[in-house]
Design a protein around this motif. Sequence first.
Motif, PDB file in Angstrom:
ATOM      1  N   GLY A 103     -43.521-103.024-117.499  1.00  0.00           N
ATOM      2  CA  GLY A 103     -44.705-102.090-117.044  1.00  0.00           C
ATOM      3  C   GLY A 103     -46.051-102.402-116.975  1.00  0.00           C
ATOM      4  N   GLU A 104     -46.250-104.115-117.176  1.00  0.00           N
ATOM      5  CA  GLU A 104     -47.717-104.837-117.527  1.00  0.00           C
ATOM      6  C   GLU A 104     -47.662-105.382-116.204  1.00  0.00           C
ATOM      7  N   PRO A 105     -48.497-104.806-114.827  1.00  0.00           N
ATOM      8  CA  PRO A 105     -48.759-105.755-114.120  1.00  0.00           C
ATOM      9  C   PRO A 105     -49.503-106.879-113.795  1.00  0.00           C
ATOM     10  N   TRP A 106     -49.229-107.986-113.242  1.00  0.00           N
ATOM     11  CA  TRP A 106     -49.395-109.512-113.265  1.00  0.00           C
ATOM     12  C   TRP A 106     -50.563-109.524-112.102  1.00  0.00           C
ATOM     13  N   GLU A 107     -51.258-110.193-111.448  1.00  0.00           N
ATOM     14  CA  GLU A 107     -51.458-110.281-110.820  1.00  0.00           C
ATOM     15  C   GLU A 107     -51.687-112.014-109.928  1.00  0.00           C
ATOM     16  N   LEU A 108     -51.060-112.638-108.894  1.00  0.00           N
ATOM     17  CA  LEU A 108     -50.815-113.819-108.859  1.00  0.00           C
ATOM     18  C   LEU A 108     -52.161-114.085-107.692  1.00  0.00           C
ATOM     19  N   HIS A 109     -52.840-115.369-107.780  1.00  0.00           N
ATOM     20  CA  HIS A 109     -53.351-115.054-107.077  1.00  0.00           C
ATOM     21  C   HIS A 109     -53.668-116.725-106.688  1.00  0.00           C
ATOM     22  N   LEU A 110     -53.188-116.973-105.109  1.00  0.00           N
ATOM     23  CA  LEU A 110     -53.295-118.423-104.738  1.00  0.00           C
ATOM     24  C   LEU A 110     -54.331-119.624-104.182  1.00  0.00           C
ATOM     25  N   LYS A 111     -55.157-120.370-105.016  1.00  0.00           N
ATOM     26  CA  LYS A 111     -56.623-120.528-104.859  1.00  0.00           C
ATOM     27  C   LYS A 111     -56.537-121.857-104.201  1.00  0.00           C
ATOM     28  N   GLY A 112     -57.010-122.463-103.348  1.00  0.00           N
ATOM     29  CA  GLY A 112     -57.233-123.695-102.439  1.00  0.00           C
ATOM     30  C   GLY A 112     -56.307-123.524-100.988  1.00  0.00           C
ATOM     31  N   ALA A 113     -56.014-122.386-100.668  1.00  0.00           N
ATOM     32  CA  ALA A 113     -55.262-122.046 -99.819  1.00  0.00           C
ATOM     33  C   ALA A 113     -55.379-122.451 -98.305  1.00  0.00           C
ATOM     34  N   GLY A 114     -57.015-122.400 -98.694  1.00  0.00           N
ATOM     35  CA  GLY A 114     -57.361-122.912 -96.899  1.00  0.00           C
ATOM     36  C   GLY A 114     -58.451-121.666 -96.301  1.00  0.00           C
ATOM     37  N   PHE A 121     -69.311-122.045 -94.665  1.00  0.00           N
ATOM     38  CA  PHE A 121     -69.038-122.770 -94.349  1.00  0.00           C
ATOM     39  C   PHE A 121     -68.288-123.520 -95.153  1.00  0.00           C
ATOM     40  N   GLY A 122     -67.608-122.902 -95.901  1.00  0.00           N
ATOM     41  CA  GLY A 122     -66.254-123.762 -96.679  1.00  0.00           C
ATOM     42  C   GLY A 122     -65.405-124.604 -95.916  1.00  0.00           C
ATOM     43  N   ASP A 123     -64.365-125.486 -96.750  1.00  0.00           N
ATOM     44  CA  ASP A 123     -63.621-126.089 -96.307  1.00  0.00           C
ATOM     45  C   ASP A 123     -62.207-125.022 -96.838  1.00  0.00           C
ATOM     46  N   GLY A 124     -62.293-123.409 -97.724  1.00  0.00           N
ATOM     47  CA  GLY A 124     -61.219-123.134 -98.902  1.00  0.00           C
ATOM     48  C   GLY A 124     -60.353-124.121 -99.381  1.00  0.00           C
ATOM     49  N   ARG A 125     -60.537-125.392 -99.732  1.00  0.00           N
ATOM     50  CA  ARG A 125     -60.088-126.134-100.434  1.00  0.00           C
ATOM     51  C   ARG A 125     -60.010-125.967-102.108  1.00  0.00           C
ATOM     52  N   ALA A 126     -59.317-126.383-102.620  1.00  0.00           N
ATOM     53  CA  ALA A 126     -59.604-127.045-103.805  1.00  0.00           C
ATOM     54  C   ALA A 126     -59.374-128.264-104.632  1.00  0.00           C
ATOM     55  N   VAL A 127     -60.186-129.357-105.588  1.00  0.00           N
ATOM     56  CA  VAL A 127     -59.482-130.102-105.589  1.00  0.00           C
ATOM     57  C   VAL A 127     -58.759-130.789-107.002  1.00  0.00           C
ATOM     58  N   LEU A 128     -58.319-131.734-107.313  1.00  0.00           N
ATOM     59  CA  LEU A 128     -57.233-131.394-108.175  1.00  0.00           C
ATOM     60  C   LEU A 128     -58.530-131.674-109.425  1.00  0.00           C
ATOM     61  N   ARG A 129     -59.501-132.617-109.530  1.00  0.00           N
ATOM     62  CA  ARG A 129     -60.318-132.243-110.370  1.00  0.00           C
ATOM     63  C   ARG A 129     -61.083-131.022-110.832  1.00  0.00           C
ATOM     64  N   GLU A 167     -61.980-136.740-102.727  1.00  0.00           N
ATOM     65  CA  GLU A 167     -60.723-136.551-104.254  1.00  0.00           C
ATOM     66  C   GLU A 167     -58.879-135.762-102.749  1.00  0.00           C
ATOM     67  N   SER A 168     -58.434-135.664-103.671  1.00  0.00           N
ATOM     68  CA  SER A 168     -57.215-134.932-103.216  1.00  0.00           C
ATOM     69  C   SER A 168     -57.052-133.937-103.479  1.00  0.00           C
ATOM     70  N   GLY A 169     -56.577-132.798-102.341  1.00  0.00           N
ATOM     71  CA  GLY A 169     -56.148-131.450-102.538  1.00  0.00           C
ATOM     72  C   GLY A 169     -55.495-130.799-103.370  1.00  0.00           C
ATOM     73  N   ALA A 170     -55.288-129.999-103.845  1.00  0.00           N
ATOM     74  CA  ALA A 170     -54.415-129.162-105.000  1.00  0.00           C
ATOM     75  C   ALA A 170     -54.864-127.662-105.036  1.00  0.00           C
ATOM     76  N   MET A 171     -54.098-127.265-105.161  1.00  0.00           N
ATOM     77  CA  MET A 171     -53.472-125.767-105.321  1.00  0.00           C
ATOM     78  C   MET A 171     -53.227-125.036-106.959  1.00  0.00           C
ATOM     79  N   LEU A 172     -53.332-123.659-107.647  1.00  0.00           N
ATOM     80  CA  LEU A 172     -52.454-123.157-108.786  1.00  0.00           C
ATOM     81  C   LEU A 172     -52.529-122.181-107.623  1.00  0.00           C
TER      82      LEU A 172
END
Length: 488
Positions: A103-114, A121-129, A167-172
């Motif tokens: 009964g408790e909803p938790w939202e999932l959000h993909l960061k760095g997804a493009g 003007f961004g590239d839609g990416r995140a980096v490992l740092r 830097e190297s790209g990453a997602m969480l």
Amino acid sequence: MKLSEVTLSHHYADLGDAFGTRIAPTPLENPHLVHVNPAVLQLLGVDESEADNPEWTQLGCGKKLFPGSRPFAMKYTGHQFGVYNPDLGDGRALLLGEIDNNGEPWELHLKGAGKTPYSRFGDGRAVLRSTIREYLAGEALTGLGIASTRALCLVGSGEPVVREKIESGAMLIRVARSHIRFGHFEHFFYTHQLQALQQLIEFTCARFLPEAQSLPASEQAEALLRYTVRQTAKLVAGWQSVGFAHGVLNTDNMSIIGDTFDYGPYGFLDDYEPGFICNHSDYTGRYAFDKQPGVALWNLNALAHALSAFVSTEKLRDCLEAFQPRLTEDYAALMRAKLGLQQEEESDQQLCADLLQLLENSAADYTLFFRALSHYRGERPAEALRELTPVGQHEALDQWLDHYDHRLERENSDCQQRNSAMLTANPKFVLRNYLAQKVIDTAESGDYRPLRTLLDLLQSPFDEHPHCETWAAAPPESGKHMPISCSS
């Protein structure tokens, strides 16, 4: 629940096209799994044994979607450094949907997804740092008892991404009770979409204020604002008590439910410095540590303005006037706990203020001083506390301790019980920026063991962890005032 049994719903996307854009993620090249957070698996009702499931690499890099997922870039606006910006939205992240756990909803959000329609003007990416910093920060605040978004898993890659350097790209995958920001309400207000604004108010109340669901629109909006004022006051009181500076308190980075949101150039205090600025892009100090309460109220005023189509000016003002008393009350309670005081006295505020002035004059380490005070038993000289203050401040320290001793006498509490209680209010471990950078440096070379170690410590920051003393130490001078940018 097994990972294969996870199915998402997406009530926010159901609100309609006015609320954002459906768009598929752009998968990372050559992905690899960095870490899965067992504590968040438990939060979602997923078996902790699933942390070893190889499917996380594909889910975390955007190549595979959970059943029921409908990736959705949310549209919002907001005030950035006090200036309204209409061109904001999820520029590098997608709301995948939500998991319901009892009964408790938790939202999932993909960061760095493009890129999305709101990337500007961004590239839609995140980096490992930046993903490591967010991954750790959510656990650090949660471990301290402060409401926060968290992260489920972290995926790295060999994809190059340009920031101040390559830097190297990453997602969480970020997990939150809600991703609705003050800026969502501002968007619909400033674009005169009042029907959509009412929809958003009703949606938020249905999720977090069910008792207001049957009220007219104006009363729902008022109830929501009162709720957000309370939650924001509680949040900021928590930040100030542990010495946490957010760094970019724009209205688009403020959660409507009062959770810590959007980790960028944050920092925990090392030396006690009220005017600490953790964002090297904050040239005026707008978001300095001691300015956070005032900025939070400014942001609440912006939210109130966005609700002014439904709520009268008089009632908006009444809602906002509740912020300062609630903040003061919550902060005072937290600081009494840090001082080991169970009863409330009028003089406690001055006792606390005098201590903070002493810490500022001494440039004493905020976390280490309160942890050492948790072991104080009235001894003279108080060697552990003297070691954290310069010789020139020892007389002032002793004078403050005299006042503190008299206050404890009036409290008439058991010393051992008081020390034990204080050790649950004063952490041994906080996420200092130099520790985060240490973990980032080793992770960028392919060693994730320090990341796992620090994550474990931050999830139980009040425990002693006797074999991890170096992680609790004060930073070297080179580790203080590290330049942290918004790309962090």
